[in-house]
Design a protein around this motif. Structure first.
Motif, mmCIF file in Angstrom:
data_model
loop_
_atom_site.group_PDB
_atom_site.id
_atom_site.type_symbol
_atom_site.label_atom_id
_atom_site.label_comp_id
_atom_site.label_asym_id
_atom_site.label_seq_id
_atom_site.Cartn_x
_atom_site.Cartn_y
_atom_site.Cartn_z
ATOM 1 N N ILE A 134 6.813 13.121 -6.222
ATOM 2 C CA ILE A 134 6.407 12.096 -7.195
ATOM 3 C C ILE A 134 5.074 11.436 -6.847
ATOM 4 C CG2 ILE A 134 8.773 11.545 -7.888
ATOM 5 C CD1 ILE A 134 7.786 8.862 -6.060
ATOM 6 N N LEU A 135 4.409 11.959 -5.830
ATOM 7 C CA LEU A 135 3.186 11.294 -5.374
ATOM 8 C C LEU A 135 1.947 11.756 -6.128
ATOM 9 C CD1 LEU A 135 4.059 11.235 -1.575
ATOM 10 C CD2 LEU A 135 4.238 9.361 -3.212
ATOM 11 N N ILE A 139 3.638 3.303 -7.394
ATOM 12 C CA ILE A 139 4.106 4.083 -8.552
ATOM 13 C C ILE A 139 5.108 3.251 -9.357
ATOM 14 C CG2 ILE A 139 5.579 6.056 -9.211
ATOM 15 C CD1 ILE A 139 4.201 7.590 -6.874
ATOM 16 N N GLN A 170 11.102 5.166 -8.614
ATOM 17 C CA GLN A 170 9.972 6.098 -8.537
ATOM 18 C C GLN A 170 10.246 7.394 -9.278
ATOM 19 O OE1 GLN A 170 12.294 5.624 -6.260
ATOM 20 N NE2 GLN A 170 11.976 6.802 -4.390
ATOM 21 N N ARG A 171 11.495 7.613 -9.672
ATOM 22 C CA ARG A 171 11.837 8.859 -10.355
ATOM 23 C C ARG A 171 12.383 8.620 -11.745
ATOM 24 N NH1 ARG A 171 12.702 13.578 -6.544
ATOM 25 N NH2 ARG A 171 11.758 12.805 -4.644
ATOM 26 N N ARG A 228 0.842 -1.189 0.000
ATOM 27 C CA ARG A 228 0.000 0.000 0.000
ATOM 28 C C ARG A 228 0.879 1.241 0.000
ATOM 29 N NH1 ARG A 228 -5.261 -1.480 0.863
ATOM 30 N NH2 ARG A 228 -6.000 0.569 1.420
ATOM 31 N N PRO A 287 2.665 4.124 -1.409
ATOM 32 C CA PRO A 287 2.426 4.819 -2.687
ATOM 33 C C PRO A 287 3.639 4.807 -3.613
ATOM 34 C CG PRO A 287 2.463 6.369 -0.838
ATOM 35 C CD PRO A 287 2.454 5.006 -0.253
ATOM 36 N N VAL A 288 4.837 4.825 -3.044
ATOM 37 C CA VAL A 288 6.030 4.790 -3.891
ATOM 38 C C VAL A 288 6.130 3.417 -4.571
ATOM 39 C CG1 VAL A 288 8.551 4.887 -3.884
ATOM 40 C CG2 VAL A 288 7.237 6.527 -2.541
ATOM 41 N N GLU A 333 3.287 0.414 -11.219
ATOM 42 C CA GLU A 333 2.591 0.915 -12.420
ATOM 43 C C GLU A 333 3.582 1.146 -13.553
ATOM 44 O OE1 GLU A 333 0.260 4.430 -11.685
ATOM 45 O OE2 GLU A 333 -1.114 3.382 -10.350
ATOM 46 N N GLN A 388 10.990 13.138 1.115
ATOM 47 C CA GLN A 388 11.901 13.019 -0.026
ATOM 48 C C GLN A 388 11.215 12.457 -1.276
ATOM 49 O OE1 GLN A 388 15.151 10.637 1.341
ATOM 50 N NE2 GLN A 388 13.960 8.755 1.487
ATOM 51 N N ASN A 389 10.046 11.852 -1.091
ATOM 52 C CA ASN A 389 9.289 11.393 -2.252
ATOM 53 C C ASN A 389 8.105 12.295 -2.558
ATOM 54 O OD1 ASN A 389 10.609 8.992 -3.221
ATOM 55 N ND2 ASN A 389 10.094 8.070 -1.249
ATOM 56 N N PHE A 396 16.042 5.478 -3.189
ATOM 57 C CA PHE A 396 16.741 5.500 -1.898
ATOM 58 C C PHE A 396 15.880 4.788 -0.871
ATOM 59 C CE2 PHE A 396 15.592 9.780 -3.422
ATOM 60 C CZ PHE A 396 14.314 9.858 -2.917
ATOM 61 N N PRO A 403 -1.341 9.758 0.211
ATOM 62 C CA PRO A 403 -1.013 9.777 -1.221
ATOM 63 C C PRO A 403 -1.972 8.930 -2.040
ATOM 64 C CG PRO A 403 0.948 9.326 0.102
ATOM 65 C CD PRO A 403 -0.228 9.271 1.029
ATOM 66 N N ARG A 404 -2.595 7.943 -1.392
ATOM 67 C CA ARG A 404 -3.482 7.047 -2.132
ATOM 68 C C ARG A 404 -4.756 7.739 -2.597
ATOM 69 N NH1 ARG A 404 -4.713 2.954 1.682
ATOM 70 N NH2 ARG A 404 -6.053 2.165 0.026
#
Lengths: 467, 291
Positions: free
Chosen positions: B21-22, A212, A400-401, A206, A208-209, A215, B17-18, A373, B222-223
């Protein structure tokens, strides 16, 4: 029936002729719930047998008592494909005089079959067995599903002892390993703790990273040109990998794509894909959850395969060589796409290749999913602490990036760019990570060698130094 | 464009740090409720450094400071204003004077730092009954206010009622906020939907907020971002209609018509304004073309 059933483990060990200096083997389908390795090694130690080579397809934290057997010189040498952090840390600290030899899930049966790592006595934990030694992992209180990794041990060991907590009438129906290989059968109260053998369910992340990345991974597969009828696929049981399988299933069902097979360690998600018509078959060397165990027991399309058929380079052919896509993980990946799955950022052993190198070598598209990371540590580095899988076998890194494509695969790079995926040079990904986390000081690799990493072709591709 | 705003705790480097991108159009780096009093200083430093050294790409940066009845808010602004976030969110804003106090202190800092006056905007968080009743005064307190933001959780505590998924208890506040913001000519954002495990409920809640006139919606997970973005993006049908409106206006002008009709319906100024907003949003989403 016949004289194979013996009264005790001790009797089986004595009858097997095990002596100091010989080698014993174990399989790891009971995972962290396994009782048998500890039971057998305790009995061997009590018999005063020493200087053994232990050949175990994987070693988990439940096998912590091995430390004492190493200190007492019962175990002199370890051959394995995976070692979790518990014993791994102690090995890294210099517990053993001889280095551990890490192989792959394909390299281990290769070396057993070629006589490079001969086995004197194989101990096979069997969730069900009959008095002649026909055995299976599909039924019983300790059911684990496939017994794939135990096949080479049964076929090539000089003596084979089956240990079961579920002795059934002869002939056992649906046996996996036949009686022709088995010398002795021992009944014990329990071969393992079901809680630790397979998880009740394996779950999609679950995070989110992770979602992503999953996907993006599926978009990479879509644009690779490989996702069509006859598609073959393997993925691990990590959260992001499972999410990728779930997303892939939705696309395959929607677009009515009928794949050929999914292989490797099998989870309920791959079972769902089979049942949804995404694949003709599952090729199962190990079950990860109860749904997979139930499926292999009941669905003829869910097939058990041996470690040799799965991945051995010495076999006439192997499943991994027919894979289109494999999704793999990494603790580190360097700018030459070399992957480390053996050690943590401090150089401590906490894993192993398992089928990583085998599938990466065989699949047409080998994909690593890894966050850029973890906590404060960048995952993309100039040079991994340990090369588990060589960069030549890795096609793409999904983070993720952005997505980094190995420059050797220009066609894939162009396909992904044309598909609108965020293709980034791997050096740039490293810089992005370091801009956020800073550049960590690299641990020096100056200690003595505590482990050899043996590639599937038998060559040492790296060594792990003491910490 | 701010369809979605994602709250990120200011003391969690792993999450921050993320942040970019969320998928959210804006991140709200939180120094207030998400941060324990003992960690206020470390969060302030982390947020400052994240904005200064890392950046959030195309994501707009909003910082929620501590409320003006604490000892923290000036220290928050001292640390954050120099790194030039897009907006500062002062919480528990109940009247125009609350806004003016923050505005005055930011102005001092801007002058001291040689920054352009008014370069950092305000998005007051309204989460008290008094704040809701004073919403228009808050929204129009000063030029620095770019938007107002409804906080449903604290508001229901103040209203002495239970916060529900359906949100009937904040219906009045929502409508009042939208009306006040539009009257003041600023944007307005809806409270988060707090059940992070309800993937369907977020759609319902966001669709309701949009139907009331909110510009966008915030999230603590984020979801929920994807759902919010979907709901607050113009549909392809909306976009096509907007272009048809602008084309009809263009033809009408060429023909010297005073009144223009499309599909039998008169096109008046509000319809044109909405069409322009839709086309602007479509362009920002890469779905549009110049009219």
């Amino acid at each position: 029936m016949n004289g194979k059933v013996v009264k005790s483990l001790r009797e089986a060990i004595e009858l097997s002729g095990l002596k100091s200096g010989m080698s014993v083997s174990f399989h790891h389908h009971l995972r962290n719930g396994d009782y048998t390795l500890n039971m057998v090694m305790d009995e061997i130690a009590a018999l005063g047998i020493k200087d053994l080579t232990l050949n175990a397809s994987s070693i988990f934290d439940t096998h912590a008592p091995l430390e004492e057997h190493i200190q007492n010189h019962v175990v002199r040498k370890i051959n394995t494909n995976y070692m979790s952090a518990g014993l791994g840390h102690r090995i890294s600290e210099g517990l053993m005089e001889e280095p551990v030899d890490f192989r792959t899930h394909g390299g281990r049966p290769r070396d057993i079959s070629l006589g490079i790592t001969p086995i004197d006595v194989a101990f096979i934990a069997a969730p069900a067995a009959d008095c002649a030694g026909n055995c299976s992992g599909k039924v019983g209180p300790s059911a684990c599903g496939s017994l794939g990794y135990a096949f080479p041990d049964a076929m090539y060991a000089k003596k084979v002892v089956v240990i079961t907590d579920n002795l059934m009438p002869y002939p056992l129906r649906g046996w996996s390993i036949p009686e022709i290989y088995v010398d002795y059968v021992v009944e014990v109260d329990a071969i393992g703790n079901p809680q630790g053998i397979v998880s009740g369910t394996t779950k999609i992340t679950r995070d989110p990273v992770g979602l992503i990345m999953a996907e993006t991974a599926v978009k990479v597969i879509q644009h690779s040109g490989l996702l069509k009828d006859g598609f073959s696929f393997q993925t691990g049981a990590g959260g992001a990998s499972l999410a990728a399988a779930q997303f892939l299933k939705e696309i395959m069902v929607r677009d009515k794509i009928r794949g050929s097979f999914a292989s490797g360690g099998i989870t309920g998600y791959l079972v769902d894909m089979l049942n949804a018509g995404c694949f003709e078959s599952l090729m199962d060397v190990q079950c990860f959850d109860l749904k997979a165990v139930e499926s292999i027991r009941t669905n003829p399309a869910h097939q058990e395969i041996s470690a040799m058929q799965y991945a051995s380079p010495a076999a006439a052919s192997a499943v991994v060589d027919k894979l289109d896509v494999v999704i793999l993980g990494a603790t580190e990946i360097d700018t030459n796409f070399n992957v480390n799955v053996h050690t943590d950022s401090n150089g401590y052993i906490m894993g192993g290749s398992g089928g990583h190198s085998d599938t990466a070598a065989g699949a047409k598209l080998s994909m690593i999913i890894a966050p850029l990371f973890r906590a404060r540590l960048p995952i993309v580095t100039d040079r991994v602490s340990c090369i588990s899988t060589p960069g030549r076998d890795i096609d793409v890194l999904v983070t993720q990036r952005g997505v980094a494509v190995n420059p050797k695969n220009q066609e894939l790079m162009q396909r992904l760019k044309d598909g609108g995926l965020p293709v980034v040079d791997i050096n740039e990904l490293k810089e992005i990570a370091e801009r956020i986390t800073g550049k960590p000081q690299k641990k020096t690799r100056a200690g003595r060698t505590v482990a050899n990493v043996i590639y599937r072709d038998g060559n040492v591709i790296d060594t792990i130094k003491s910490v | 464009m701010r369809r979605s705003m994602l709250f990120l705790p200011g003391n969690t480097p792993n999450i921050i740090q993320n942040g970019e991108i969320l998928g959210a159009d804006a991140v709200i780096l939180d120094l207030e409720d998400a941060v324990a009093p003992t960690e206020k200083d470390s969060a302030r430093i982390l947020v400052r450094n994240a904005i200064k050294y890392m950046g959030f790409g195309r994501c707009e940066v909003i910082v929620r400071i501590n409320s003006i009845d604490t000892d923290f808010w000036k220290k928050d602004l001292d640390a954050i204003i120099p790194v030039k976030p897009s907006l500062i969110m002062p919480p528990k804003t109940s009247c125009a004077q609350d806004v003016l106090a923050v505005d005055a202190y930011i102005s001092q800092l801007e002058e001291k730092l040689g920054m352009e006056p008014g370069s950092v905007g305000l998005i007051p968080l309204i989460e008290t009954a008094l704040g809701v009743e004073n919403a228009f005064q808050i929204a129009s307190a000063c030029k620095r206010v770019k938007a107002i933001f409804l906080g449903g959780e604290d508001l229901t505590a103040d209203l002495r009622c239970k916060r529900t998924k359906e949100g009937h208890e904040i219906s009045y506040a929502r409508s009042r906020m939208v009306c006040a913001a539009r009257a003041a000519g600023v944007e307005v954002y809806d409270t988060p939907f707090t059940d992070v495990n309800d993937d369907e409920g977020i759609y319902t809640d966001a669709q309701y907020a949009r139907s009331l006139g909110f510009t966008g919606k915030s999230s603590i997970s984020p979801r929920h971002v994807k759902a919010i973005n979907e709901v607050f993006s113009p549909s392809l049908k909306d976009i096509d209609y907007a272009y048809e409106v602008m084309e009809a206006i263009r033809i009408g002008k060429e023909q010297g018509k005073g009144a223009v009709a499309l599909r039998g319906k008169m096109i008046d100024a509000p319809i044109v304004a909405r069409a322009q907003q839709t086309i602007q949003a479509a362009i920002e989403l890469g779905l549009g073309r110049e009219a």
